[in-house]
Write a protein that holds these residues in place. Structure first.
Motif, PDB file in Angstrom:
ATOM      1  N   THR A   1       0.883  -1.171   0.000  1.00 46.96           N
ATOM      2  CA  THR A   1       0.000   0.000   0.000  1.00 46.96           C
ATOM      3  C   THR A   1       0.918   1.217   0.000  1.00 46.96           C
ATOM      4  OG1 THR A   1      -0.128   0.137   2.402  1.00 46.96           O
ATOM      5  CG2 THR A   1      -1.821  -1.175   1.279  1.00 46.96           C
ATOM      6  N   VAL A   2       0.391   2.363  -0.411  1.00 51.10           N
ATOM      7  CA  VAL A   2       1.179   3.599  -0.366  1.00 51.10           C
ATOM      8  C   VAL A   2       0.409   4.621   0.477  1.00 51.10           C
ATOM      9  CG1 VAL A   2       2.336   3.205  -2.571  1.00 51.10           C
ATOM     10  CG2 VAL A   2       0.215   4.471  -2.535  1.00 51.10           C
ATOM     11  N   GLU A   3       1.151   5.263   1.379  1.00 50.57           N
ATOM     12  CA  GLU A   3       0.540   6.201   2.324  1.00 50.57           C
ATOM     13  C   GLU A   3       1.116   7.581   2.054  1.00 50.57           C
ATOM     14  OE1 GLU A   3      -1.805   4.858   4.068  1.00 50.57           O
ATOM     15  OE2 GLU A   3      -1.281   2.827   3.462  1.00 50.57           O
ATOM     16  N   PRO A   4       0.279   8.529   1.587  1.00 51.69           N
ATOM     17  CA  PRO A   4       0.824   9.816   1.156  1.00 51.69           C
ATOM     18  C   PRO A   4       1.394  10.658   2.307  1.00 51.69           C
ATOM     19  CG  PRO A   4      -1.571   9.753   0.911  1.00 51.69           C
ATOM     20  CD  PRO A   4      -1.147   8.377   1.310  1.00 51.69           C
ATOM     21  N   ILE A   5       2.526  11.283   2.004  1.00 51.13           N
ATOM     22  CA  ILE A   5       3.130  12.266   2.916  1.00 51.13           C
ATOM     23  C   ILE A   5       2.669  13.662   2.479  1.00 51.13           C
ATOM     24  CG2 ILE A   5       5.324  13.315   3.642  1.00 51.13           C
ATOM     25  CD1 ILE A   5       6.620  10.550   3.111  1.00 51.13           C
ATOM     26  N   ASP A   6       2.736  13.859   1.164  1.00 50.29           N
ATOM     27  CA  ASP A   6       2.225  15.091   0.549  1.00 50.29           C
ATOM     28  C   ASP A   6       1.830  14.708  -0.878  1.00 50.29           C
ATOM     29  OD1 ASP A   6       4.484  15.158  -1.092  1.00 50.29           O
ATOM     30  OD2 ASP A   6       5.540  16.650   0.087  1.00 50.29           O
ATOM     31  N   PRO A   7       1.443  15.655  -1.740  1.00 45.16           N
ATOM     32  CA  PRO A   7       0.939  15.231  -3.061  1.00 45.16           C
ATOM     33  C   PRO A   7       1.961  14.482  -3.928  1.00 45.16           C
ATOM     34  CG  PRO A   7       0.308  17.494  -2.603  1.00 45.16           C
ATOM     35  CD  PRO A   7       1.235  17.098  -1.508  1.00 45.16           C
ATOM     36  N   VAL A   8       3.266  14.593  -3.604  1.00 44.14           N
ATOM     37  CA  VAL A   8       4.259  13.947  -4.472  1.00 44.14           C
ATOM     38  C   VAL A   8       5.066  12.864  -3.763  1.00 44.14           C
ATOM     39  CG1 VAL A   8       4.461  15.974  -5.958  1.00 44.14           C
ATOM     40  CG2 VAL A   8       6.025  15.702  -4.021  1.00 44.14           C
ATOM     41  N   ARG A   9       4.837  12.646  -2.473  1.00 41.40           N
ATOM     42  CA  ARG A   9       5.665  11.669  -1.750  1.00 41.40           C
ATOM     43  C   ARG A   9       4.782  10.687  -0.984  1.00 41.40           C
ATOM     44  NH1 ARG A   9       7.954  16.756  -0.218  1.00 41.40           N
ATOM     45  NH2 ARG A   9       9.978  17.133  -1.199  1.00 41.40           N
ATOM     46  N   PHE A  10       5.326   9.487  -0.786  1.00 40.75           N
ATOM     47  CA  PHE A  10       4.574   8.518   0.009  1.00 40.75           C
ATOM     48  C   PHE A  10       5.503   7.560   0.740  1.00 40.75           C
ATOM     49  CE2 PHE A  10       5.480   5.151  -2.919  1.00 40.75           C
ATOM     50  CZ  PHE A  10       5.338   5.659  -4.201  1.00 40.75           C
TER      51      PHE A  10
ATOM     52  N   THR B   1     -11.494 -12.849  -6.450  1.00 38.63           N
ATOM     53  CA  THR B   1     -11.391 -11.385  -6.399  1.00 38.63           C
ATOM     54  C   THR B   1     -10.006 -11.060  -5.857  1.00 38.63           C
ATOM     55  OG1 THR B   1     -13.742 -11.232  -5.920  1.00 38.63           O
ATOM     56  CG2 THR B   1     -12.418  -9.264  -5.500  1.00 38.63           C
ATOM     57  N   LEU B   2      -9.282 -10.219  -6.587  1.00 42.29           N
ATOM     58  CA  LEU B   2      -7.922  -9.851  -6.194  1.00 42.29           C
ATOM     59  C   LEU B   2      -7.919  -8.362  -5.874  1.00 42.29           C
ATOM     60  CD1 LEU B   2      -4.831 -10.441  -6.040  1.00 42.29           C
ATOM     61  CD2 LEU B   2      -4.742 -10.029  -8.503  1.00 42.29           C
ATOM     62  N   ILE B   3      -7.638  -8.030  -4.611  1.00 45.95           N
ATOM     63  CA  ILE B   3      -7.578  -6.620  -4.219  1.00 45.95           C
ATOM     64  C   ILE B   3      -6.103  -6.260  -4.104  1.00 45.95           C
ATOM     65  CG2 ILE B   3      -8.243  -4.923  -2.480  1.00 45.95           C
ATOM     66  CD1 ILE B   3     -10.646  -6.642  -1.858  1.00 45.95           C
ATOM     67  N   SER B   4      -5.681  -5.338  -4.958  1.00 46.98           N
ATOM     68  CA  SER B   4      -4.247  -5.134  -5.105  1.00 46.98           C
ATOM     69  C   SER B   4      -3.839  -3.687  -4.923  1.00 46.98           C
ATOM     70  CB  SER B   4      -3.829  -5.607  -6.509  1.00 46.98           C
ATOM     71  OG  SER B   4      -2.498  -5.228  -6.781  1.00 46.98           O
ATOM     72  N   GLY B   5      -2.765  -3.483  -4.159  1.00 48.90           N
ATOM     73  CA  GLY B   5      -2.104  -2.187  -4.108  1.00 48.90           C
ATOM     74  C   GLY B   5      -1.388  -1.957  -5.425  1.00 48.90           C
ATOM     75  N   PRO B   6      -0.716  -0.800  -5.584  1.00 51.12           N
ATOM     76  CA  PRO B   6      -0.077  -0.492  -6.865  1.00 51.12           C
ATOM     77  C   PRO B   6       1.026  -1.504  -7.215  1.00 51.12           C
ATOM     78  CG  PRO B   6      -0.156   1.439  -5.433  1.00 51.12           C
ATOM     79  CD  PRO B   6      -0.580   0.284  -4.598  1.00 51.12           C
ATOM     80  N   THR B   7       0.921  -2.112  -8.410  1.00 49.23           N
ATOM     81  CA  THR B   7       1.961  -3.027  -8.898  1.00 49.23           C
ATOM     82  C   THR B   7       2.122  -2.775 -10.390  1.00 49.23           C
ATOM     83  OG1 THR B   7       0.530  -4.809  -9.686  1.00 49.23           O
ATOM     84  CG2 THR B   7       1.079  -4.854  -7.349  1.00 49.23           C
ATOM     85  N   HIS B   8       3.142  -3.395 -10.967  1.00 46.90           N
ATOM     86  CA  HIS B   8       3.323  -3.291 -12.420  1.00 46.90           C
ATOM     87  C   HIS B   8       2.809  -4.545 -13.120  1.00 46.90           C
ATOM     88  CE1 HIS B   8       5.523   0.389 -12.045  1.00 46.90           C
ATOM     89  NE2 HIS B   8       6.296  -0.157 -11.128  1.00 46.90           N
ATOM     90  N   LEU B   9       2.047  -5.365 -12.412  1.00 46.15           N
ATOM     91  CA  LEU B   9       1.654  -6.661 -12.980  1.00 46.15           C
ATOM     92  C   LEU B   9       0.337  -6.553 -13.736  1.00 46.15           C
ATOM     93  CD1 LEU B   9       2.378  -8.737  -9.752  1.00 46.15           C
ATOM     94  CD2 LEU B   9       3.862  -8.455 -11.747  1.00 46.15           C
ATOM     95  N   PRO B  10       0.219  -7.256 -14.864  1.00 50.06           N
ATOM     96  CA  PRO B  10      -1.075  -7.274 -15.551  1.00 50.06           C
ATOM     97  C   PRO B  10      -2.082  -8.111 -14.765  1.00 50.06           C
ATOM     98  CG  PRO B  10       0.506  -8.676 -16.706  1.00 50.06           C
ATOM     99  CD  PRO B  10       1.246  -8.039 -15.566  1.00 50.06           C
ATOM    100  N   ALA B  11      -3.358  -7.802 -14.951  1.00 46.44           N
ATOM    101  CA  ALA B  11      -4.412  -8.542 -14.248  1.00 46.44           C
ATOM    102  C   ALA B  11      -4.417  -9.988 -14.729  1.00 46.44           C
ATOM    103  CB  ALA B  11      -5.754  -7.902 -14.543  1.00 46.44           C
TER     104      ALA B  11
END
Ligand SMILES: Cc1cc2nc3c(=O)[nH]c(=O)nc-3n(C[C@H](O)[C@H](O)[C@H](O)COP(=O)(O)O)c2cc1C
Length: 379
Positions: free
Chosen positions: A200-209, A234-244
């Protein structure tokens, strides 16, 4: 247990890559495990290895020509399409990948591939510049989305002496993928499986996490296998570079809180919940609305705990709940404790300090810890 490859009809397509000679070993391994193998070569592939070699090893004649020299009109591509139970293209050139993705059929192998409905995998091999070309990448994504299993090439020294990604995958891995495709088990028919994956990614500000090194590969692989064994996934996914993965409902999220909400939405009616995502334990108390400016003084971020999704799900007592424990020290003891405290059915313990295990690799080394106390090492 009967080998999933025993007596299965496998069509191995060999194309014009310098790695074609490695396909010889794949035929040997498949034959040793009892498979019936027919090799189809592209004309280009015959410049690298002679059909005789494959014929001798497979015990069957090798098909190359769409239009035989004797002028006999046949329908070999259709006969082969009816015969094949599993198709593997090893190695797969950029050319055959492009033809498959776009439905072209100008030789026996590509024509056969259009006519064949059997499960298919392919192992690309090419120079790293070819592999990273946007056209090749787009073609690979298209094939994955259509259900073709791509056995990712490896990083290393290539045939032309350059170093990069593009070397044919390890032969044992290729044979394993073919064996997986041949696996006839449909023991999850009618079952519903929920899988979480990625960071998961947790924002620090609009450009950082703040995030972590999870690639999502483990969860995506689990989702794909569950689907193949018949489950509705059902696959619940955080940001990845993988195709579905084909046939899987993919729900994309970014933060731990979003993941929590989507898990809650999809939880009712699941037969198994497999939580492979690396969910942030902490997030910035308050994400800045504007980019934080650089100053001379040190910067302190106040972090707060995220909600523990696994514990919340455990309280709902789904029929089967599997958690993951990734540790760098004293991990096994921690994983056993996690199993008990969170009322899990199984914990997959992953020591990320071991080579070949952990994040961003295609292999893993884990210990499965079951509720009844059984522990299984998967080397
Ligand atoms: C020595 C040599 C090595 C080659 N190796 C590769 C390779 O590893 N991967 C690839 O995609 N193409 C490679 N090619 C180019 C293909 O052979 C060429 O694109 C051919 O048209 C592929 O035909 P096919 O896909 O029908 O087999 C190589 C060509 C030569 C001359």
């Amino acid at each position: 247990m009967v080998d999933s490859l025993a007596e299965r009809r496998i069509l191995l397509g060999v194309t014009g890559s310098i790695a074609a000679y490695k396909a010889v070993e794949v035929v040997r391994a498949l034959k040793q495990r009892g498979a019936d193998v027919i090799v189809v070569m592209t004309p280009a592939a015959t410049h690298f290895v002679g059909p005789m070699t494959f014929s001798a090893l497979s015990g069957r004649s090798v098909a190359v020509e769409q239009f035989p020299a004797d002028g006999q009109a046949g329908e070999e591509h259709l006969d082969l399409a009816r015969w094949a139970e599993i198709v593997a293209i090893v190695p797969a050139t950029a050319d055959i990948i492009g033809k498959m993705a776009n439905g072209l059929a100008d030789d026996l192998l590509s024509t056969f591939l259009l006519a064949c409905e059997a499960p298919c995998c392919l192992a690309p091999a090419m120079n790293f510049r070819m592999l990273r070309h946007p056209a090749v990448q787009a073609n690979l994504v298209r094939l994955v989305e259509r259900g073709c299993r791509v056995i990712e090439p490896e990083y290393g020294r290539l045939a032309d002496g350059e170093v990069g990604e593009g070397r044919l995958a390890d032969l044992d891995r290729i044979v394993q993928v073919i064996a997986d495709l041949a696996d006839r088990r449909h023991d999850l028919d009618g079952r519903r499986v929920l899988v979480t994956a990625g960071p998961t990614v947790e924002p620090i500000d609009p450009v950082r996490f703040i995030s972590n090194r999870s690639s999502g590969k483990m969860g995506y692989a689990i989702a794909e296998v569950a689907r193949r064994r018949g489950a509705e996934v059902t696959l619940i996914s955080g940001p990845t570079h993988l195709p579905a993965p084909a046939g899987v409902t993919l729900v994309r999220v970014r933060t731990a809180e979003e993941m929590r909400q989507r898990v809650w939405e999809h939880l009712p009616g699941q037969d198994a919940v497999i939580m492979a995502a690396a969910v942030a334990d902490y997030r910035p108390q308050q994400a800045a609305v504007q980019k934080i400016k650089k100053r001379e003084a040190a910067l302190t971020l106040d972090l707060e705990r995220t909600t523990d999704i696994l514990s919340e799900v455990a309280a709902r007592r789904p029929p089967v709940l599997v958690g993951f424990a990734v540790e760098t020290h004293d991990g096994l003891a921690y994983a056993r404790k996690k199993l008990v405290e969170k009322h899990l059915d199984m914990v997959v313990y992953n020591d990320v300090t071991v080579e070949g295990a952990g994040f961003e690799v295609d292999t893993n080394i884990v210990t499965l810890i079951h509720r009844d106390g059984r522990e299984e090492d998967l080397p």
